[in-house]
Design an enzyme around this catalytic site. Sequence first.
Site, PDB file in Angstrom:
ATOM      1  CB  CYS A  49       9.379  79.798  16.500  1.00 14.38           C
ATOM      2  SG  CYS A  49       9.461  78.542  17.773  1.00 14.38           S
ATOM      3  CB  CYS A  52      10.253  76.538  15.364  1.00 17.84           C
ATOM      4  SG  CYS A  52       8.718  76.842  16.243  1.00 17.84           S
TER       5      CYS A  52
END
Length: 164
Positions: A49, A52
Amino acid sequence: MTRGANNRDTHRRDAYRGHMATLDITGEQFAATIEGKDIVLVDFWAEWCGPCKQFGPTYAAVSEKHPDVLFTKVDTEAEQQLAAEAGITSIPTLMAFREKVLVFSQPGALNAQQLEQVVDAVKALDMEEVHAHVARQREEAAASAGKPAGSQGVPQDGTQIPDF
């Protein structure tokens, strides 16, 4: 000791401190972690991600400023059951618990200022009021359980602090 060795030791110590500022937790550790500390933040993330990865260093840096708050991380790929139970549909998702009550849950990467605002807001909560609110919600949900179809129950989590 040479100057280079001293700098290396300092760097190693700083890297260790940064690593310890956040704690990776598993599904088996989740409940005990929430119950064991007054304020717990949980970052649900995954290695693949992009947002993230962008949020990770911000999360770690802010954690260094708040030793009274436990900053944890849950890898949603490794902990798929926990992520499902937590209702994670988008990552990163940040949750905050205070005195075992979910008081904040929001998907999306925050910047440092926003994350600081969340931490400050969680610390500033009047927990007597939050616990009373949760108790009222539970009572209302129990009362509505006997009502005709179509009546809605009340969510069982705590007070939501401001969205960003």
